[in-house]
Structure formats: structure tokens, C-alpha cells
Design a protein around this motif. Structure first.
Motif, short mmCIF file in Angstrom:
data_model
loop_
_atom_site.label_atom_id
_atom_site.label_comp_id
_atom_site.label_asym_id
_atom_site.label_seq_id
_atom_site.Cartn_x
_atom_site.Cartn_y
_atom_site.Cartn_z
N LEU A 37 -10.19 9.50 3.50
CA LEU A 37 -8.80 9.05 3.59
C LEU A 37 -8.31 8.58 2.22
N THR A 38 -9.15 7.85 1.50
CA THR A 38 -8.77 7.40 0.16
C THR A 38 -8.48 8.60 -0.74
N ALA A 39 -9.32 9.64 -0.66
CA ALA A 39 -9.10 10.84 -1.47
C ALA A 39 -7.80 11.53 -1.08
N LEU A 40 -7.47 11.51 0.21
CA LEU A 40 -6.22 12.12 0.66
C LEU A 40 -5.01 11.37 0.09
N VAL A 41 -5.06 10.04 0.13
CA VAL A 41 -3.97 9.23 -0.42
C VAL A 41 -3.86 9.47 -1.93
N ASP A 42 -5.00 9.54 -2.61
CA ASP A 42 -4.98 9.84 -4.05
C ASP A 42 -4.24 11.15 -4.32
N ARG A 43 -4.55 12.17 -3.52
CA ARG A 43 -3.95 13.49 -3.74
C ARG A 43 -2.45 13.46 -3.42
N ALA A 44 -2.05 12.74 -2.38
CA ALA A 44 -0.63 12.64 -2.03
C ALA A 44 0.16 11.99 -3.15
N ILE A 45 -0.40 10.94 -3.75
CA ILE A 45 0.27 10.26 -4.86
C ILE A 45 0.32 11.16 -6.09
N GLU A 46 -0.79 11.85 -6.34
CA GLU A 46 -0.86 12.76 -7.49
C GLU A 46 0.17 13.87 -7.37
N GLU A 47 0.35 14.40 -6.14
CA GLU A 47 1.31 15.49 -5.92
C GLU A 47 2.75 15.00 -5.79
N ALA A 48 2.92 13.67 -5.73
CA ALA A 48 4.25 13.07 -5.55
C ALA A 48 4.95 13.67 -4.34
N VAL A 49 4.25 13.70 -3.20
CA VAL A 49 4.84 14.29 -1.99
C VAL A 49 5.98 13.41 -1.49
N ASP A 50 6.85 14.00 -0.67
CA ASP A 50 7.99 13.27 -0.15
C ASP A 50 7.63 12.44 1.08
N PHE A 51 6.63 12.88 1.83
CA PHE A 51 6.16 12.11 2.99
C PHE A 51 4.83 12.67 3.46
N MET A 52 4.18 11.93 4.37
CA MET A 52 2.91 12.35 4.96
C MET A 52 3.02 12.30 6.48
N ILE A 53 2.34 13.25 7.15
CA ILE A 53 2.26 13.28 8.61
C ILE A 53 0.80 13.16 9.01
N ILE A 54 0.52 12.30 9.99
CA ILE A 54 -0.82 12.22 10.60
C ILE A 54 -0.64 12.55 12.07
N ALA A 55 -1.18 13.72 12.49
CA ALA A 55 -0.90 14.26 13.82
C ALA A 55 -1.97 13.91 14.84
N GLY A 56 -2.33 12.63 14.91
CA GLY A 56 -3.19 12.18 16.00
C GLY A 56 -4.64 11.96 15.64
N ASP A 57 -5.28 11.09 16.45
CA ASP A 57 -6.69 10.70 16.29
C ASP A 57 -6.96 10.12 14.91
N LEU A 58 -6.12 9.17 14.54
CA LEU A 58 -6.34 8.38 13.34
C LEU A 58 -7.60 7.54 13.51
N TYR A 59 -7.70 6.88 14.67
CA TYR A 59 -8.87 6.05 14.98
C TYR A 59 -9.85 6.83 15.85
N ASP A 60 -10.92 6.17 16.26
CA ASP A 60 -11.98 6.86 17.00
C ASP A 60 -12.25 6.13 18.31
N GLY A 61 -11.39 6.33 19.28
CA GLY A 61 -11.62 5.79 20.62
C GLY A 61 -11.52 4.29 20.67
N SER A 62 -12.41 3.67 21.41
CA SER A 62 -12.34 2.23 21.68
C SER A 62 -13.02 1.40 20.60
N TRP A 63 -13.14 1.92 19.40
CA TRP A 63 -13.72 1.20 18.27
C TRP A 63 -12.97 -0.11 18.06
#
Length: 416
Positions: A37-63
Motif C-alpha cells: 500500500l505504501t508503494a502504491l501511494v508513492d506511485r500515485a504521488i509520483e504520477e500526480a494522479v487526480d484521484f484514487m479508487i479502492i474497489a473493495g476489500d480494503l481490510y481483511d474480514g473481522s480483523w
């Protein structure tokens, strides 16, 4: 404009099968989903994207560890400081999570409602995002059919967590079809739930980015998200972003030319060295040795010794970037059954005995009792990796007997 589409992050999900392999890099494996996830955020900032979408299952169940949610807030805070909004849809695993309901996220994060479809508009970009989160894990209704019509003069994105067309490898949550999605008139569908990358083109661009980080050997190969670039005419170009921290691989090694365990070990070492040459990403590897080989009899029952030999090979070629998950044998005897009959009558008689053993109820039950202690002591997380454990408990040992018999004959032939 540009945006990142990710899904199935399963933050802090344990990578399965660790307890069976004491030499595994546990700390690295447990932190892999966070590092991804940290690497993904790094890449989004590097690419200067306009927005990010997370399409489900961010977490892992009843953790229940709130440090997981706090870590996510920290990464979203980095995107906020870079001026990047994030749109999160909650999937079946998120529906079980306490953090989904209780944690207050940074104000650059917008979450889709679970009660009905919701639309977020980014007026400066003329973008409309339509989606509905899961209210409960067992969501088996077609959510997409209730999504609103496309807004004119907007680039419409449908965000959906779905087993599209009933993917056989995943539970059929929120099922729908490709044709239904095309019919909505959206320019892009940001999907989640299926852990492999898929893309469909046509009236809409429809994409499963796959999961961000493989979690076990059944999720092999490169993993990550996608970067979507949209031109002035509304045409979408999809680029895969490979940001997995530890990559799972299944390497098949042909042992046909080998005559001993040591030669097989060296062949495996050569295959693993070639794998490391493909790039700097760390690998977790399952090795399957196959082929009709003169080494078959010597290998019989020696998976543990072969594993130790391969670990020694790994120590010499790059231990810090390579972890051996398992070595499994799928070889065949070099001499076929007919040759065995012709060579020695005693072996032919033993072969006949073994052939009847698989259908002898008394023998099968005796074998099951002998193996029951092993099955009872096996760690729970090992069960999905070793189908034999369930076979022992169910008394289904016919396949085991048939598989062991050729190896036993080959081993005895070699001793002779």
C-alpha cells in the motif's frame, strides 16, 4: 486526467501457510500488504494522479487490530497532503470489519454508501463516480442493475465489488455480466473481488486490477493496481502497476535427465537462479519436480532432504530475495510396469499386492488409523495446502496408495 484503480488490498492479511515452514521470513511476509500500500501511494504521488479508487476489500474480514486502520489513515494523509482525493467502496471482507464502521478517515477519503447507490462528482474534471458498498458479507443480489444512468458530459466511472459472470474461483457476490455493465453507458468500470487482472473493452472499459499483494502460492505472478489515463475524447488507456513486495511463484523443474537427488537439487538451483535474474522483487517459491527419471526411486520419501539441499542452493544464490515455500515431487519411474514384470518376478508379485491394496477395505482402514495421529497434529493453516490431511480424516486413501506404489517399486528396484 489520470487516476489509480486498486482493489483487494486485504490490509494486514496473514500470508497463509507460514507456521509449517520455520525458515520463512515472517516479519517481511506479515508486513507485505502494508509495504505494498505504501508503494502504491508513492506511485500515485509520483504520477500526480487526480484521484484514487479502492474497489473493495480494503481490510481483511473481522480483523480487530485498530493499528491496521490507523496505518491506512496515515497513508491517506500522505495523499491528502498531495491534493489527491480517494474514493473507497467497501466489499464483502470490509462488511465484517469493525474499522469500516468506526474509524474516522481523513477528509480526502469519500466512502460509498451501503444503503443505496451513491454518486460523487468531481466537477473540475467532469467525472462522476457511481457505487454502492456492501452492507453485509453475503451480498448475492445484482447491485449494478440499480446504479444510476450515466451523466451526460461527464466521464462516468462505475465502482463495483463483484464476482463478474460468476467467477469460479470466488464467491458469487453481487453477480452481474459484462453485457450489463456495457449497457449502463459508463466509460469505465472499476471492479474488485477477483484477485487476477482482467480487462474488457467495448462501449465501456471494464477492469479487475487484481489484488495488490499475493497472499499464498495460489496467487502467483505479478500483482498490483492500474493507472488509467483519459484523453480529451474520453478514451481510457490502462497501464498495470506492479508494486507487490513479495511475489509468489510456482516453478516446475523437469528431472528427466537426472540420476540422483543431488542432480535434481542442482537443476532446481539453476531454475531459481534464472528466476532471480528476472528482477529485484523478492520471491516465495513452490517447486514441483516432474518427469520420468532414473532419480525417481532415490527421491521416494525424501522431500525433506531435498528441501534442505535446495535451501543450501538458495543460500548461495541470493537468500535475502528468495524463500522456498515447498518442494513437491511429481516424478515417475524411468522403468515402466511391463519392464518391471520382465526383470524380476518378485517385484511383479509385489506390484500385484499393491494394486489390490487400494481396494482392500481392511488395509485402507489400517492405514488410516496409522496416519490419524499425523492428521490430528497438523496445524490448521496447513490443511488447505495438504489435501492428504482431509483424505486421512475421511478415509479416502485410494489415491495415496496408487501414487506411492510406483515410487516404492522404483525405490526397491534401485536398492536391488
Amino acid at each position: 486526467m489520470k487516476f489509480v484503480h486498486a482493489a483487494d488490498i486485504h490490509l494486514d492479511s496473514p500470508l497463509k501457510g507460514l507456521s509449517a515452514y520455520p525458515d520463512a521470513p515472517v516479519a517481511q511476509l506479515r508486513g507485505a500488504t502494508r509495504d505494498a500500500l505504501t508503494a502504491l501511494v508513492d506511485r500515485a504521488i509520483e504520477e500526480a494522479v487526480d484521484f484514487m479508487i479502492i474497489a473493495g476489500d480494503l481490510y481483511d474480514g473481522s480483523w480487530r487490530d485498530y493499528n491496521t486502520g490507523i496505518f491506512f489513515c496515515k497513508e491517506m494523509g500522505r495523499l491528502k497532503r498531495a491534493g489527491i482525493p480517494v474514493y473507497v467502496l467497501f466489499g464483502n471482507h470490509d462488511a465484517e470489519s469493525e474499522m469500516t464502521r468506526k474509524l474516522d478517515l481523513p477528509d480526502n477519503v469519500s466512502c460509498f454508501s451501503a444503503s443505496k447507490p451513491q454518486t460523487f462528482c468531481i466537477d473540475g474534471l467532469s467525472v462522476a463516480l457511481h457505487g454502492q458498498s456492501f452492507k453485509q458479507k453475503e451480498t448475492t443480489t445484482n447491485l449494478a442493475e440499480r446504479y444510476p444512468a450515466a451523466l451526460s458530459n461527464y466521464y462516468n466511472i462505475g465502482v463495483l465489488h463483484t464476482a463478474l459472470e460468476g467467477s469460479a474461483a470466488h464467491a458469487t457476490y453481487a453477480p452481474c455480466t459484462v453485457d450489463e455493465l456495457h449497457a449502463k453507458g459508463y466509460q469505465y468500470w472499476a471492479l474488485g473481488h477477483v484477485h487476477e487482472f482482467f480487462q474488457w473493452t467495448g462501449p465501456s472499459t471494464i477492469v479487475f486490477p487484481g489484488n495488490l499483494q499475493g497472499r499464498h502460492v495460489r496467487e502467483c505472478g505479478r500483482r498490483g493496481a492500474v493507472l488509467v489515463t483519459v484523453d480529451d475524447r474520453g478514451h481510457s488507456q490502462v497501464e498495470r502497476l506492479f508494486i507487490d513486495i513479495l511475489r509468489w511463484e510456482h516453478v516446475r523443474v523437469d528431472a528427466s535427465a537426472c540420476t540422483s537427488l543431488i542432480e535434481v537439487s542442482r537443476c532446481i538451483g539453476q531454475a531459481l537462479a534464472a528466476l532471480l535474474d528476472e528482477g529485484p522483487t523478492a520471491r516465495a517459491v513452490r517447486v514441483t519436480v516432474h518427469g520420468r527419471t532414473r532419480a525417481h526411486g532415490q527421491l521416494f520419501g525424501l522431500e525433506a532432504q531435498l528441501r534442505s539441499e535446495v535451501l543450501a542452493q538458495i543460500a548461495g544464490i541470493g537468500h535475502e530475495r528468495l524463500w522456498l515455500e515447498k518442494v513437491q515431487l511429481d516424478t515417475e519411474a524411468f522403468m515402466d510396469a511391463q519392464q518391471s514384470h520382465e526383470r524380476l518376478d518378485a517385484f511383479a508379485e509385489l506390484q500385484d499386492i499393491l494394486a489390490t491394496a487400494a481396494v482392500d477395505p481392511e488395509f485402507v482402514e489400517h492405514l488410516r488409523q496409522k496416519l490419524a495421529a499425523f492428521a490430528a497434529k497438523a496445524p490448521l493453516d496447513l490443511h488447505p495446502m495438504v489435501p492428504l490431511i482431509d483424505d486421512i480424516r475421511n478415509g479416502q486413501l485410494h489415491a495415496l496408495i496408487k501414487r506411492v506404489s510406483p515410487g516404492l517399486l522404483a525405490h526397491l528396484q534401485q536398492q536391488e
